[in-house]
Design a protein around this motif. Structure first.
Motif, short mmCIF file in Angstrom:
data_model
loop_
_atom_site.label_atom_id
_atom_site.label_comp_id
_atom_site.label_asym_id
_atom_site.label_seq_id
_atom_site.Cartn_x
_atom_site.Cartn_y
_atom_site.Cartn_z
N GLY A 56 96.39 59.67 37.46
CA GLY A 56 96.59 58.60 38.45
C GLY A 56 95.61 58.73 39.61
O GLY A 56 95.04 57.73 40.07
N PHE A 57 95.37 59.96 40.07
CA PHE A 57 94.36 60.18 41.11
C PHE A 57 92.98 59.80 40.60
O PHE A 57 92.18 59.20 41.31
N ILE A 58 92.69 60.17 39.36
CA ILE A 58 91.39 59.85 38.76
C ILE A 58 91.22 58.34 38.68
O ILE A 58 90.16 57.79 39.02
N GLN A 59 92.27 57.63 38.27
CA GLN A 59 92.19 56.18 38.18
C GLN A 59 91.96 55.56 39.55
O GLN A 59 91.15 54.63 39.70
N GLN A 60 92.64 56.06 40.56
CA GLN A 60 92.44 55.54 41.92
C GLN A 60 91.02 55.79 42.39
O GLN A 60 90.38 54.91 42.96
N ARG A 61 90.49 56.97 42.13
CA ARG A 61 89.12 57.28 42.54
C ARG A 61 88.12 56.41 41.77
O ARG A 61 87.11 55.98 42.32
N VAL A 104 82.91 66.37 30.15
CA VAL A 104 81.46 66.36 30.41
C VAL A 104 80.90 64.96 30.23
O VAL A 104 80.07 64.50 31.02
N ALA A 105 81.37 64.24 29.19
CA ALA A 105 80.89 62.88 28.94
C ALA A 105 81.19 61.95 30.11
O ALA A 105 80.40 61.04 30.40
N ALA A 106 82.30 62.16 30.79
CA ALA A 106 82.63 61.34 31.97
C ALA A 106 81.96 61.88 33.23
O ALA A 106 81.45 61.12 34.05
N ALA A 107 81.94 63.20 33.38
CA ALA A 107 81.42 63.81 34.60
C ALA A 107 79.91 63.69 34.74
O ALA A 107 79.40 63.58 35.85
N THR A 108 79.20 63.69 33.63
CA THR A 108 77.74 63.63 33.70
C THR A 108 77.25 62.34 34.36
O THR A 108 76.48 62.40 35.32
N PRO A 109 77.69 61.16 33.90
CA PRO A 109 77.23 59.96 34.61
C PRO A 109 77.76 59.86 36.04
O PRO A 109 77.08 59.33 36.92
N ILE A 110 78.94 60.41 36.29
CA ILE A 110 79.48 60.38 37.65
C ILE A 110 78.62 61.26 38.57
O ILE A 110 78.34 60.90 39.71
N CYS A 136 85.97 57.79 29.54
CA CYS A 136 87.41 57.91 29.79
C CYS A 136 88.19 57.30 28.63
O CYS A 136 89.15 57.90 28.12
N ASN A 137 87.79 56.11 28.22
CA ASN A 137 88.50 55.44 27.13
C ASN A 137 88.34 56.16 25.80
O ASN A 137 89.27 56.19 24.99
N ALA A 138 87.19 56.78 25.57
CA ALA A 138 86.99 57.57 24.35
C ALA A 138 87.94 58.77 24.34
O ALA A 138 88.51 59.11 23.30
N CYS A 139 88.13 59.39 25.49
CA CYS A 139 89.06 60.52 25.59
C CYS A 139 90.49 60.04 25.31
O CYS A 139 91.24 60.70 24.59
N VAL A 148 96.09 53.29 26.99
CA VAL A 148 95.69 53.51 28.38
C VAL A 148 94.19 53.21 28.44
O VAL A 148 93.36 54.08 28.18
N LYS A 149 93.87 51.96 28.72
CA LYS A 149 92.47 51.51 28.73
C LYS A 149 92.03 51.27 30.17
O LYS A 149 92.61 50.45 30.87
#
Length: 168
Positions: A56-61, A104-110, A136-139, A148-149
């Motif tokens: 939920g925190f990740i989604q808000q961020r 890593v797949a999400a964090a790298t572009p971030i 995120c969606n792949a995870c 949860v899309k």
């Protein structure tokens, strides 16, 4: 709840928490030293936050990062990208069932978004944000919760925040 344990995962996640997506470039004793400091700070404490709450925190961020990027507010983009990567790393540290490859797949572009924003550049931010969203969606698909899309927000749920750059 799980406690933090040393090892390859701990090393990778500590470096991720300290350097965002740039952890891939970390090497040698400096990165190991960072991992040791992080491990000592976590120690044997137990955490009670649920994975759903962290997500939920990740989604808000993610929402705030998207809105700041749309407004071209680069200082806020850098700030939110940094916080988003810290929260992703926390989720992966506290819940070992999250595959590190997806983090890593999400964090790298971030991490790249943060670097672009700190440089006052924004040309690649929208594409990088789309890459992070897809990761995120792949995870979620791999975790069998594809229902949860995550999408980029169409409007702001934050009626009490102006996302435009300061002075505008």
């Amino acid at each position: 709840m799980k406690t933090f344990q040393a090892g390859t995962r701990a090393f990778a996640l500590a470096a991720l928490a300290l350097g965002g997506g740039a952890w891939l470039a970390a090497s040698g004793s400096r990165a190991q030293e960072s991992a040791n400091v992080f491990a000592q700070s976590v120690g044997e404490q137990r955490y009670s936050i649920s994975l759903a709450d962290l997500m939920g925190f990740i989604q808000q961020r993610h929402m705030r990062l998207s809105l700041a990027a749309d407004a071209k507010n680069w200082p806020l983009v850098a700030f939110e990208a940094h916080l988003l990567n810290q929260t992703l790393a926390s989720a992966a540290v506290y819940y070992s069932n999250i595959p590190i490859d997806y983090v890593v797949a999400a964090a790298t572009p971030i991490g790249k978004i943060e670097a672009e924003a700190l440089a006052g550049e924004g040309a690649k931010v929208q594409d990088l944000l789309d890459q992070a969203t897809a990761a995120c969606n792949a995870c979620h698909t791999a975790a069998e919760i594809a229902f949860v899309k995550i999408v980029r927000p169409a409007s702001s749920p934050f009626a009490n925040q102006d996302f435009s750059p300061a002075g505008k």
